[in-house]
Design an enzyme around this catalytic site. Sequence first.
Site, PDB file in Angstrom:
ATOM      1  N   GLU A 169     111.166  52.081  80.078  1.00 35.94           N
ATOM      2  CA  GLU A 169     111.471  53.265  79.287  1.00 35.94           C
ATOM      3  C   GLU A 169     112.777  53.821  79.833  1.00 35.94           C
ATOM      4  O   GLU A 169     112.985  53.847  81.042  1.00 35.94           O
ATOM      5  CB  GLU A 169     110.335  54.286  79.427  1.00 35.94           C
ATOM      6  N   GLU A 186      98.048  53.909  79.202  1.00 34.73           N
ATOM      7  CA  GLU A 186      99.408  53.601  78.759  1.00 34.73           C
ATOM      8  C   GLU A 186     100.195  53.037  79.932  1.00 34.73           C
ATOM      9  O   GLU A 186     100.133  53.558  81.047  1.00 34.73           O
ATOM     10  CB  GLU A 186     100.113  54.842  78.226  1.00 34.73           C
TER      11      GLU A 186
END
Length: 797
Positions: free
Chosen positions: A673, A668
Amino acid sequence: MHPGIYKRIMNAKYYLLTLLAACCLASAATARTFHLDSKNGDDANDGLTAATPWKTLAKAGSITFKPGDRLQLKRGSFFKGGLSLQLQGSPENPIEIGAFGKGNDPVIDARGHTAGVYLRNSHHVLVRDLQITADGGLTVDGSKPNLRFGVLIRGTYGATSHITIERLTIYKIFPEVGTEHEGHHSTTFMGSGISIEGSRNKPCTDFIVRNCRIAQTGFKAINLKHIRNVQILNNRMKDIGGPAIQPGNVNDLVVRGNTVDGSGSNLDPRMHARGSGIWPWTCNNVLIEKNKFMHARGKGDSCGVHIDFNCRNVVIQYNLSLDNEGGFVEILGNNHNCAYRYNISINDGSREKGKNKAFQEGKILWTSGYTGSKNKKHGPYNSYIYNNTIYVKSGTRSCFSIAPTTDGLLVANNIFHIMGKTVDVLGDQDGRTDKPAQSIPGVLFQNNLYTRDSILPPSLPFTDTKPIIGNPDFMNPGSDVPEDYIPRNKTLVKDRGIPIPLLSNDELGLQIGLEVKEDFFGNPIIGKPDLGAIEISRPTESDYKLVWSDEFNENGKPNPDNWTYEHGFVRNNELQWYQPDNASCSNGMLVIEGRREWKPNPNHKPGSNHWKIKRKGAEYTSACLKTKGLHSWQYGRFEMRAKIDVRPGLWPAFWTLGTDGPWPSNGEIDIMEYYKGHLLANVASGTRKPYTPKWNSVKTPLTDFPDDWAEDFHVWRMDWDEEAIRLYVDDRLLNETLLKDTFNHDGDRIANPFNHPQYILLNMAIGGDNGGNPSGTEFPARFEIDYVRVYQKENKK
């Protein structure tokens, strides 16, 4: 020591600590909040609630505040006068002056008063969320009619310390009358946005000014005097009459992330109309980095940054210096061990002596021995100017001047891309009438890149001992954008820099070190440094070919050839129900909208303990788009230009997952974010324990950026190759993960997930394990995406 004595001492210490803790708790418990409301207040009220506020600043000024107290001005209010206070907070319980309610920050109009906020001999105070103006007016408070401030912090008879000023908007600061001065006009109206003035003989320490906006002041934006341990962070200053930031007798100063546009402004005839973006004088240990200094004007000085005399250890790095008519480098006398390094200078130094009252030439590079009009000229000593990128357009005359008093100067690894005429000029402040007959000892020019061999005027008292001649081939020379000065001529620039040596008579170098680990954009310097301010070991745009993109130019639903959707409750105990309805394209943007609305859960099973099915429904909806099954890529540059919502409870993301294997062994990468006040840049791979990731996670607080940062669009980027994953925002490196560190070690067939393809996800989660509490946030919330693009080198898929 006898055990009984030891026990009594420890008991006494425990009692003292308990007493101190109790005192702190008691102080916090007894702290008061006073309210001011210019429309609905009454000074006869107690002021202790929003329903019983005071009306005037004068009433607040009559109160004795205690540690932990707060003075809150109602948003939307307009107050005349000024706050004049002496406040004694404590480390555990500072005194706060701020705002409450909704709407625009409250305005203090300090016309005719010393300052909108005046703190005398104060300690442990926080001032924030106010608007302050003070545009002339008849002086009514007995102060000097020729001085005016937005905020004044002064140690009048003693010390002042530990004061933070943040999120203030200060504008139009002018006193009643002008003062004869050396500006463009016969008088200057000496108005300053913020002035922090310590006492010469008392310790005045620990000050922060951050995320403020200051505009249209007669003289300075931020004035600092006789203080130490100071941070000036992420402020914006525009149309400042004199120097924007002026430290004098300041030790241990950091100036980072600020934007100055128009120091030395002549917008108002009361303005000084002369001034550099910043000029420290008689200062020690100053770091000026990652700022933008633009459009400085004035008949003298007026650089982006210049170092006035009597300073030590001033380092100027990673700044953009743009169209400052006084020039780029100016170092005056009796300065020791100062440096300009890894800056980009664009079209600086256009001023011509004799025009528009100018008494100094604008200069690309200037050292001067000036130490005051009546003092002997000497120095500067041991100055280092290296790895700067300097561009000047054609039609502008570029001047150099090196004072004969210069004692130790190294100029190396710079790029001089100067298109017009260059001139060796007399020193303005040195009184010279003749050129020196011989070279100046201790001045060393070497290993600089020049676009032609005649850039250094032959009359200069030195030559470059190892010049490099050629065109760096900038992407778009002449633009105002730093990225356009990435050299494309790799052979000429890459690894051509030299390590920076100590000058022959210098035993100190720079206090923070001569070696630099990152370039202007935050890219790591690997091996030998490149020439100029930008390390081009990273791939440039010319190395890449656009292989896929979505520009979102068609109104309606996102292109089904590019995107599929997640549905329902998916991960991380998040509160939202994912559905395609919350994603749409309009005006060239993809908008992912978070809404507060009820969505029944068709999978609900009463009595279940599983979070996805025990819920009757969702109180929020949002969307998650992904390219899974449609598009995936192995290696490349992934980019997104977007604006994110940073309010509580929201969790927008731009990320990738591997197409092969279970998570986290498939890998990932969180390119962007955001939650709980931090940007995150993360890389996860597998471990020996199933579903347990190994994270390389970097959290960057939003306070590292200007206060209005989230109001703009930004570019997030991943550069991923066989060796590393590097994650950026606006070319600032946030995270570097080497692929040698991302092996799964779990026995899975995928030894390293980042040698396999990944697909893209775009989503805005709400709440959940990390998102925070959205209950106080007004919906809808928007994640606005201008484009998503993937570039790859040839023969990469």
